[in-house]
Design a protein around this motif. Structure first.
Motif, PDB file in Angstrom:
ATOM      1  N   ILE A 129       0.774  -1.303  -0.066  1.00 52.19           N
ATOM      2  CA  ILE A 129      -0.056   0.023   0.089  1.00 52.19           C
ATOM      3  C   ILE A 129       0.962   1.255   0.117  1.00 52.19           C
ATOM      4  O   ILE A 129       2.072   1.094   0.272  1.00 52.19           O
ATOM      5  N   ALA A 130       0.002   2.423  -0.323  1.00 53.21           N
ATOM      6  CA  ALA A 130       1.136   3.555  -0.221  1.00 53.21           C
ATOM      7  C   ALA A 130       0.192   4.678   0.219  1.00 53.21           C
ATOM      8  O   ALA A 130      -0.969   4.555   0.236  1.00 53.21           O
ATOM      9  N   ASN A 131       0.996   5.820   0.734  1.00 51.86           N
ATOM     10  CA  ASN A 131       0.312   7.020   1.398  1.00 51.86           C
ATOM     11  C   ASN A 131      -0.452   7.593   0.234  1.00 51.86           C
ATOM     12  O   ASN A 131      -0.019   7.874  -1.141  1.00 51.86           O
ATOM     13  N   THR A 132      -1.686   8.161   0.363  1.00 50.07           N
ATOM     14  CA  THR A 132      -2.597   8.702  -0.430  1.00 50.07           C
ATOM     15  C   THR A 132      -2.003   9.871  -1.229  1.00 50.07           C
ATOM     16  O   THR A 132      -2.475  10.384  -2.176  1.00 50.07           O
ATOM     17  N   ARG A 133      -1.236  10.753  -0.260  1.00 48.53           N
ATOM     18  CA  ARG A 133      -0.745  11.851  -0.873  1.00 48.53           C
ATOM     19  C   ARG A 133       0.213  11.902  -2.056  1.00 48.53           C
ATOM     20  O   ARG A 133       0.491  12.923  -2.632  1.00 48.53           O
ATOM     21  N   VAL A 134       0.695  10.521  -2.432  1.00 49.65           N
ATOM     22  CA  VAL A 134       1.490  10.267  -3.716  1.00 49.65           C
ATOM     23  C   VAL A 134       0.360   9.235  -4.671  1.00 49.65           C
ATOM     24  O   VAL A 134       1.211   9.183  -5.664  1.00 49.65           O
ATOM     25  N   GLU A 135      -0.655   9.441  -4.534  1.00 49.38           N
ATOM     26  CA  GLU A 135      -1.462   8.409  -5.380  1.00 49.38           C
ATOM     27  C   GLU A 135      -1.449   9.109  -6.795  1.00 49.38           C
ATOM     28  O   GLU A 135      -1.542   8.299  -7.880  1.00 49.38           O
TER      29      GLU A 135
ATOM     30  N   ARG B 281       5.915   9.513   7.187  1.00 46.36           N
ATOM     31  CA  ARG B 281       7.211   9.035   7.272  1.00 46.36           C
ATOM     32  C   ARG B 281       7.385   8.069   6.095  1.00 46.36           C
ATOM     33  O   ARG B 281       8.740   7.610   5.499  1.00 46.36           O
ATOM     34  N   ALA B 282       6.386   7.157   5.665  1.00 48.96           N
ATOM     35  CA  ALA B 282       6.453   6.318   4.695  1.00 48.96           C
ATOM     36  C   ALA B 282       5.681   6.614   3.573  1.00 48.96           C
ATOM     37  O   ALA B 282       4.686   7.324   3.814  1.00 48.96           O
TER      38      ALA B 282
ATOM     39  N   GLY C 252      10.094   6.628   0.989  1.00 52.27           N
ATOM     40  CA  GLY C 252      10.316   6.090   2.338  1.00 52.27           C
ATOM     41  C   GLY C 252       9.698   4.500   2.222  1.00 52.27           C
ATOM     42  O   GLY C 252       8.414   4.403   1.891  1.00 52.27           O
ATOM     43  N   TRP C 253      10.461   3.457   2.259  1.00 52.35           N
ATOM     44  CA  TRP C 253       9.776   2.107   2.129  1.00 52.35           C
ATOM     45  C   TRP C 253       9.792   1.495   3.353  1.00 52.35           C
ATOM     46  O   TRP C 253      10.885   0.999   4.066  1.00 52.35           O
TER      47      TRP C 253
ATOM     48  N   GLU D 274      15.646   3.964   0.989  1.00 47.72           N
ATOM     49  CA  GLU D 274      15.478   4.572   2.063  1.00 47.72           C
ATOM     50  C   GLU D 274      14.350   3.353   2.835  1.00 47.72           C
ATOM     51  O   GLU D 274      13.211   3.304   2.786  1.00 47.72           O
ATOM     52  N   ARG D 275      14.810   2.500   3.716  1.00 43.51           N
ATOM     53  CA  ARG D 275      14.157   1.371   4.468  1.00 43.51           C
ATOM     54  C   ARG D 275      13.754   1.719   5.808  1.00 43.51           C
ATOM     55  O   ARG D 275      14.748   2.098   6.414  1.00 43.51           O
TER      56      ARG D 275
END
Length: 253
Positions: free
Chosen positions: A23-29, A90-91, A43-44, A72-73
């Motif tokens: 999944i990913a942060n909606t701010r980068v969708e 952060r992620a 950030g991963w 960036e893990r």
């Protein structure tokens, strides 16, 4: 692998596949969508070093042409930190369990990038995920009880595989489980059901090979490790199918 040193005897496998969603942060969708390579500078996040969460995310990154060691893990320590790491920004992208993924997506903080649990082309698509194991002493001292437990769980897996809807499955769960998961249940079942419906209870060679390959990917075992042939014994699973009056799946005998 928990049984590598001989401390545990694998009895059966209860879930087939990684049981992870990316999944990913909606701010980068809008900018990244489902293009995993687009997260290269982000950030991963994953639960712990050496976990199936790291195996899943590292595999996806390398499939997208990225170098895992250069990213960036962010090991979280626990999947329960999923929501917090998203809310704090952060992620950007993370691999987590169906339960955590369903909650994050339902909250609006995350969106689904890909579901490795449903991707049968993945090199870890059929890995052993939830292995029921016991100590050698326990198995020796209580052989009949050990078989009874395996038979009961095989029966539950057979019922899950025959279920026709998420509601039917939820109705058979304990009240505490229903109370904790009812709000996200449809999404949770969508993300995870293939792990139950594909699991036969047994250990196929393909499942074993994929499990070892995943462990090698994150150096949990070295590249030369191979489990002893006798470690994964399907005899209890075959007996369980006989006891419930069903045909054992092909390849288990």
């Amino acid at each position: 692998m928990t049984a590598q040193g001989g401390e545990l005897v694998p009895l059966m496998n209860m879930f087939d596949g990684p049981s992870q969603q990316i999944i990913a942060n909606t701010r980068v969708e809008q900018t990244n969508g489902d293009d995993i390579s687009a997260f290269e500078d982000g950030g991963w996040a994953f639960t712990r070093v050496g976990s199936i969460s790291e195996i899943t995310l590292k595999s996806a990154a390398e499939d997208a042409g990225l170098t895992w060691e250069e990213l960036e893990r962010i090991p979280l320590g626990s999947g329960s930190e999923t929501q917090a790491v998203l809310e704090s920004d952060r992620a950007d992208i993370l691999s987590t369990s169906p339960n955590n993924a369903a909650k994050a997506v339902s909250s609006g903080e995350a969106y689904l990038v890909t579901n490795p649990q449903d991707d049968e082309s993945s090199p870890i698509a059929k890995q052993l995920n939830s292995v029921l194991a016991a100590s050698p002493d326990f198995v020796t001292q209580y052989p009949e009880f050990t078989q009874d437990v395996v038979t009961a769980v095989v029966g539950e897996l057979s019922e899950l595989a025959a279920a026709t809807s998420p509601d039917e499955v939820l109705e058979g769960m304990p009240a505490e489980f229903v109370a904790a998961n009812a709000d996200n249940w449809d999404l949770l079942w969508e993300y995870s059901h293939t792990g139950f419906t594909r699991a036969t209870g047994g250990f196929s060679q393909e499942e074993i090979d994929q499990t070892v390959a995943g462990a090698q990917l994150v150096a949990v075992v070295d590249s030369s490790y191979a489990p002893p042939a006798e470690l994964f014994d399907n005899s209890r699973i075959v007996a369980a199918y006989e006891e419930i009056g069903a045909d054992a799946p092909a390849g288990l005998s």
